[in-house]
Design an enzyme around this catalytic site. Structure first.
Site, PDB file in Angstrom:
ATOM      1  N   PHE A 149       0.855  -1.099  -0.189  1.00 24.82           N
ATOM      2  CA  PHE A 149      -0.080   0.208  -0.164  1.00 24.82           C
ATOM      3  C   PHE A 149       1.059   1.635   0.228  1.00 24.82           C
ATOM      4  CE2 PHE A 149      -2.745   3.398   1.757  1.00 24.82           C
ATOM      5  CZ  PHE A 149      -3.452   3.699   0.923  1.00 24.82           C
ATOM      6  N   ASP A 234       9.303   2.402   1.710  1.00 23.50           N
ATOM      7  CA  ASP A 234       7.923   3.550   1.690  1.00 23.50           C
ATOM      8  C   ASP A 234       8.024   3.552   3.800  1.00 23.50           C
ATOM      9  OD1 ASP A 234       5.684   4.320   3.250  1.00 23.50           O
ATOM     10  OD2 ASP A 234       4.987   3.089   1.486  1.00 23.50           O
ATOM     11  N   LYS A 263       2.987  10.072   8.343  1.00 20.85           N
ATOM     12  CA  LYS A 263       2.084   9.622   9.486  1.00 20.85           C
ATOM     13  C   LYS A 263       2.471  10.094  11.071  1.00 20.85           C
ATOM     14  CE  LYS A 263       0.180   5.794   7.407  1.00 20.85           C
ATOM     15  NZ  LYS A 263      -1.303   6.405   7.639  1.00 20.85           N
TER      16      LYS A 263
END
Length: 409
Positions: A149, A234, A263
């Site tokens: 993702f 990532d 995040k």
């Protein structure tokens, strides 16, 4: 304050407003959270919840950490935003701190993880063009892993080989290949002269907390070196201390060519960043990429406060030490409730219990018992407490999990 915004908040009123006016692309819980302190949240009816969802790995320091609140509040009264047409002092300071963690390089600031990964994809295109002697369209492809993702922008979505993310939005952006996660030969078989980069999550988060093996990451690094392609990591969800290292890739001892992060970086304030090694930083030139809000004084102050607290309270060491006993307790739950649980995955506070069947009903049952968690993939519930969670709260979470899985037959 206007009477239109000062009326008492209730979960029922908020649900009605959502039903009437908010786009229905989420499935929110039936209650409205209005207050947080440490690892705890309270809803509008004053019910208390232990927060092991942390805004999907965002609230690094929990809720209302006094240092974070003081620093952000002070900056709020001084200067919130100026454009990137000016040097921002806090942006320079934060970039320096991130380079101390990632290695010699340069940092681009943005607002989210998807934008950070877009930065990595654009870097791959620039690298491919440079490899092709300045011609576009010869070397531009990026290989990502199945079940990955990488965000919901068009680039991120095209890099994400999941039907639930891509369906309805075709045709997707050209230039993405998808290999088997943790299978070096699957990646090697796809590399040809058209491939500019490999992009990987060190731990697949949204996909259900699947860690990459050290052997796989070392092999991918060697493959990228051999073929002259970039290794893009990532770390949007698994980074910023969640595994006990600042970046999760550090566990494997590899060095990426570029990193996407977001995040947990701002501890609840939106900020994303892309780091690129010095060798490739020159591919970006004035005007080749940009952002309006990214790296403004307030966002960078929030991130600097997170990094300061992380170091002053030795949170990385704390995650490493406390997660040993916590993981052991979670694995005992798997043994105790085999009718509902079939495994444990994860590192540090980026953990998951594997359930038999659909995990979503368990997310709801745990909410009812006062523990907030997040579904992961098709078979897991993600457990992502703040890095400064107490031992008592870790124990309480295990007790709620035990009660919940023990209650249902």
């Amino acid at each position: 304050m206007s009477s239109r915004t000062s009326s008492k908040i209730t979960s029922k009123k908020t649900a009605a407003l959502y039903d009437s006016h908010v786009l229905k692309n989420y499935g929110p819980a039936p209650f409205t959270l209005v207050k947080g302190e440490g690892s705890m949240l309270w809803d509008a009816e004053n019910r208390r919840y232990l927060d092991f969802s942390t805004g999907i790995a965002v609230n690094t320091l929990g809720h209302g950490h006094p240092v974070w609140v003081e620093r952000v509040s002070e900056q709020l009264g001084k200067l919130v935003h100026v454009s990137n047409l000016f040097n921002v002092a806090q942006q320079g300071q934060l970039a320096q701190r991130l380079c101390e963690r990632a290695g010699p390089g340069k940092v681009f600031f943005c607002n989210s993880g998807a934008e950070a990964n877009e930065f990595l994809i654009k870097l791959a295109r620039l690298h491919g063009r440079a490899k092709s002697g300045g011609e576009e369209g010869h070397c531009y492809k990026v290989i990502t892993a199945k079940n990955a993702f990488h965000g919901r922008t068009f680039g991120g979505m095209s890099a994400t080989p999941q039907a639930k993310v891509q369906d309805g939005f075709g045709p997707l952006l050209d230039g993405f290949l998808h290999a088997e996660f943790n299978n070096l030969e699957s990646f090697r078989s796809m590399v040809d002269e058209s491939v500019a980069a490999i992009m990987l999550e060190t731990i697949q988060g949204e996909g259900g907390i699947h860690p990459a093996t050290t052997e796989f990451l070392l092999g991918i690094r060697e493959l990228c070196n051999e073929k002259g392609i970039l290794l893009l990591i990532d770390e949007v969800q698994c980074g910023i201390g969640r595994t006990g290292r600042f970046f999760a890739y550090e566990h494997a001892g590899i060095q990426p060519d570029a990193i996407g992060m977001a995040k947990g970086l701002g501890g609840g304030f939106p900020i994303g960043a892309g780091w690129v090694a010095d060798a490739y930083a020159g591919l970006f030139t004035p005007g080749s990429h940009g952002t309006t809000y990214g790296g403004n004084p307030l966002a960078c102050t929030a991130a600097l406060a997170v990094m300061d607290v992380m170091e002053e309270e030795q949170l990385l060491e704390q995650v490493t030490e406390r997660s040993v006993a916590w993981h052991s307790a979670l694995k005992k739950l798997v043994e105790k409730h085999p009718q509902h649980l079939s495994g444990f995955r994860g590192m540090g506070y980026h953990a998951a219990l594997v359930v038999n069947g659909d995990p979503l009903p368990w997310v709801g049952r745990l909410r009812e018992n006062g523990l907030l968690v997040v579904r992961g993939g098709t078979d897991a519930i993600r457990l992502m407490p703040p890095l400064n969670v107490s031992i008592q709260d870790l124990d309480t979470a295990v007790e709620i999990l035990d009660l919940t899985f023990g209650t249902h037959t």
